[in-house]
Design a protein around this motif. Structure first.
Motif, PDB file in Angstrom:
ATOM      1  N   GLN A 183       1.073  -1.342   0.314  1.00 10.86           N
ATOM      2  CA  GLN A 183      -0.176   0.308   0.122  1.00 10.86           C
ATOM      3  C   GLN A 183       0.862   1.108   0.253  1.00 10.86           C
ATOM      4  O   GLN A 183       0.109   2.707  -0.618  1.00 10.86           O
ATOM      5  CB  GLN A 183      -0.514  -0.200   1.392  1.00 10.86           C
ATOM      6  N   TYR A 242       2.199   1.744  -3.675  1.00  6.50           N
ATOM      7  CA  TYR A 242       0.823   2.461  -3.752  1.00  6.50           C
ATOM      8  C   TYR A 242       1.038   4.091  -3.579  1.00  6.50           C
ATOM      9  O   TYR A 242       0.663   5.076  -5.100  1.00  6.50           O
ATOM     10  CB  TYR A 242      -0.613   1.534  -4.229  1.00  6.50           C
ATOM     11  N   PRO A 272      -3.721  -2.803  -3.481  1.00  8.27           N
ATOM     12  CA  PRO A 272      -2.877  -1.916  -4.545  1.00  8.27           C
ATOM     13  C   PRO A 272      -1.842  -2.282  -6.031  1.00  8.27           C
ATOM     14  O   PRO A 272      -2.256  -1.266  -6.616  1.00  8.27           O
ATOM     15  CB  PRO A 272      -1.589  -1.787  -3.457  1.00  8.27           C
ATOM     16  N   GLN A 273      -2.069  -3.714  -5.956  1.00  9.11           N
ATOM     17  CA  GLN A 273      -1.617  -4.244  -7.173  1.00  9.11           C
ATOM     18  C   GLN A 273      -2.550  -3.294  -8.389  1.00  9.11           C
ATOM     19  O   GLN A 273      -2.407  -2.577  -9.712  1.00  9.11           O
ATOM     20  CB  GLN A 273      -1.682  -5.125  -7.820  1.00  9.11           C
ATOM     21  N   THR A 279      -3.004   0.441  -8.134  1.00 11.35           N
ATOM     22  CA  THR A 279      -1.759   1.146  -9.248  1.00 11.35           C
ATOM     23  C   THR A 279      -1.725   1.153 -10.434  1.00 11.35           C
ATOM     24  O   THR A 279      -1.901   1.516 -10.843  1.00 11.35           O
ATOM     25  CB  THR A 279      -0.453   0.171  -8.968  1.00 11.35           C
TER      26      THR A 279
END
Length: 203
Positions: free
Chosen positions: A25, A28, A60-61, A64
């Motif tokens: 996180q 990101y 977060p992946q 992003t």
């Protein structure tokens, strides 16, 4: 808003403070704040993420990937002028009745060169005598994509010839991205921080 569990909430979600972030996180968050967006609009005085960005911290992946797609669409689409890009986003905000998007991108539209009376015309669904032929075509394409979720053959041919395939691809991508954002804002009940600039009066 503080709930019974003692946490502050940003709509339906906790308003996540940076001190609680996992390493993913935090990565990101740092990438987001180092990008081209206005930092003052991204975070509050305690560093918490505003708008749709707070929810994206959940994964977060994915957050992003969404953030980077949005950054490219806003800041790296040379086939569209800044005016065309922002009027496309405003058309989506109008269709989705997204006060948050409308407020944020009314300001961005002014910075891109749209005048207040032109923004008001978009809100009404009207033409403005100052719009160029390409801008009128951009709006017609965007309206068809939002309302019909398709382009009829005649409008497709006109857009391909008049705007070019790259610009058409970018408009389709902008519409999809900002419809996704409007949906997320609605579902998460993200507070309207438009300070009176929301013309819709609801989510």
């Amino acid at each position: 808003m503080t709930e019974a569990d003692g946490r502050e909430y940003h709509g339906r979600l906790p308003w996540y403070p940076p001190g609680e972030f996992t390493p993913e996180q935090r990565a990101y968050y740092d990438r987001l704040l180092s990008g081209p967006r206005d930092k003052a609009a991204l975070v509050d005085e305690r560093g918490r993420l505003n708008g749709p960005f707070n929810a994206r911290i959940l994964h977060p992946q994915v957050g992003t990937a969404i953030e980077q797609t949005g950054a490219v669409l806003r800041f790296a689409t040379p086939a569209l002028s800044g005016r065309q890009r922002e009027m496309t986003i405003l058309e989506v905000a109008r269709f989705e009745r997204s006060g948050y998007e409308w407020a944020a991108h009314s300001a961005a539209a002014l910075a891109a060169g749209l005048r207040p009376e032109e923004i008001a015309a978009i809100l009404r669904g009207d033409d403005a005598g100052s719009f160029s032929a390409g801008e009128r075509l951009t709006r017609r394409v965007t309206q068809a994509l939002t309302e019909r979720r398709d382009l009829p053959d005649a409008l497709y041919d006109e857009a391909a010839a008049g705007l070019g395939l790259v610009a058409l691809f970018d408009i389709i991508s902008l519409v999809g991205h900002y419809q996704h954002t409007a949906l997320a804002l609605r579902v998460w009940r993200v507070p309207d921080d438009s300070q009176g600039a929301n013309p819709f009066g609801d989510r």
